[in-house]
Design an enzyme around this catalytic site. Structure first.
Site, short mmCIF file in Angstrom:
data_model
loop_
_atom_site.label_atom_id
_atom_site.label_comp_id
_atom_site.label_asym_id
_atom_site.label_seq_id
_atom_site.Cartn_x
_atom_site.Cartn_y
_atom_site.Cartn_z
N CYS A 1 0.81 -1.22 0.00
CA CYS A 1 0.00 0.00 0.00
C CYS A 1 0.83 1.27 0.00
O CYS A 1 0.52 2.23 -0.71
CB CYS A 1 -0.95 0.00 1.19
SG CYS A 1 -0.12 0.07 2.80
N HIS B 1 -1.30 1.42 7.07
CA HIS B 1 -1.97 1.38 5.78
C HIS B 1 -2.03 2.79 5.22
O HIS B 1 -2.65 3.67 5.81
CB HIS B 1 -3.37 0.78 5.90
CG HIS B 1 -4.05 0.65 4.56
ND1 HIS B 1 -3.52 -0.12 3.55
CD2 HIS B 1 -5.18 1.20 4.06
CE1 HIS B 1 -4.30 -0.06 2.49
NE2 HIS B 1 -5.32 0.75 2.77
N ASP C 1 -7.97 4.48 -2.84
CA ASP C 1 -7.10 3.41 -2.35
C ASP C 1 -6.85 2.40 -3.46
O ASP C 1 -7.78 1.74 -3.94
CB ASP C 1 -7.75 2.72 -1.15
CG ASP C 1 -6.78 1.80 -0.41
OD1 ASP C 1 -5.68 1.55 -0.92
OD2 ASP C 1 -7.14 1.34 0.70
#
Length: 264
Positions: free
Chosen positions: A75, A115, A130
């Site tokens: 991520c 994250h 995302d």
């Protein structure tokens, strides 16, 4: 500080080439298409960590890794390279740290805000973006209004909360997989990431923490037109329109599938 204008031409041309998108003018309305193409062309993977070849993350190192060598990332790499691309195209974007929720044990992970996601402000409204959450990607900007958005990957929403881990929670209901809403992660809009040293600290935690899910064995996944592919060191799973097929593999087959399906 997070660099702003270095490698602007490189990242614009190379990112569009990597995801197969040649549109000249990137607009807010383009984002859903960009997110789909990114999810289908840049895999979520942890091979650098498993092979012990992580290095200091810079804008240039990410361009080399993801856009030149055609690797993927986790991520903090995938959303960071997208963040740089969006900034170069004039978007009002910020990076935010989130805390992942483990739905199996109904608790947030102990790793902290590891994250990394993007917040884009458009016409005075904030949206979550995302492209670094494995197979759980919304594929669209999600408004911070509790309004749900639907894509070919399912339904997604962001709810306002007053919680220990932030002021918002990202929730999902994946197509062919979930009947109820599940928590993905919590994040705090008041705590943005302003320096690459924070990204490198996140990489260190993910690579070294005993509770990290990404430093145990290889995981490579990407979305497809009708589902997703998941490759580990001992299995290969294909989901297509809700139909799941899984095969056991060995190390030789792993390398073959890695090249065939992920271009690595």
């Amino acid at each position: 500080m997070i660099p702003k204008n270095q490698s602007a031409i490189d990242i614009n041309a190379l990112f569009r080439k990597r995801i197969g998108m040649q549109v000249e003018n990137i607009t807010f309305e383009s984002l859903s298409n960009i997110l789909e193409k990114t999810a289908e062309n840049i895999p979520f993977e942890n091979l650098c960590i498993i092979e012990n070849r992580t290095s200091n993350i810079t804008k240039e190192s990410l361009i080399e890794k993801i856009l030149v060598k055609n690797e993927g990332g986790l991520c903090y790499e995938l959303n960071l390279i997208l963040y740089f691309f969006l900034k170069e195209n004039g978007f009002d974007a910020a990076l935010i740290g989130g805390v992942i929720y483990n739905n199996d044990i109904k608790k947030y992970q102990k790793l902290g805000r590891t994250h990394v996601v993007i917040l884009v402000t458009y016409k005075e409204q904030k949206y979550l973006i995302d492209t670094g959450f494995g197979g759980n990607l919304p594929l669209k900007p999600v408004p911070l209004t509790e309004e749900s958005v639907s894509s070919k990957n399912g339904e997604f929403r962001v709810k306002r909360v007053n919680g220990e881990y932030g002021d918002y929670v990202f929730e999902m209901r994946l197509k062919h997989r979930d009947t109820d809403w599940k928590i993905g992660y919590a994040f705090d809009t008041k705590k943005s990431i302003s320096d690459l040293s924070e990204i490198n600290m996140i990489q260190k935690i993910i690579a070294e923490h005993k509770d990290s899910p990404f430093n145990k064995s290889p995981l490579i996944t990407r979305l497809t037109g009708g589902g997703n592919l998941i490759l580990t060191n001992n299995s290969f799973t294909q989901r297509t329109e809700g139909v799941v097929s899984k095969e056991t593999i060995d190390s030789m087959k792993f390398k073959e599938l890695l090249k065939q399906h992920f271009g690595m």
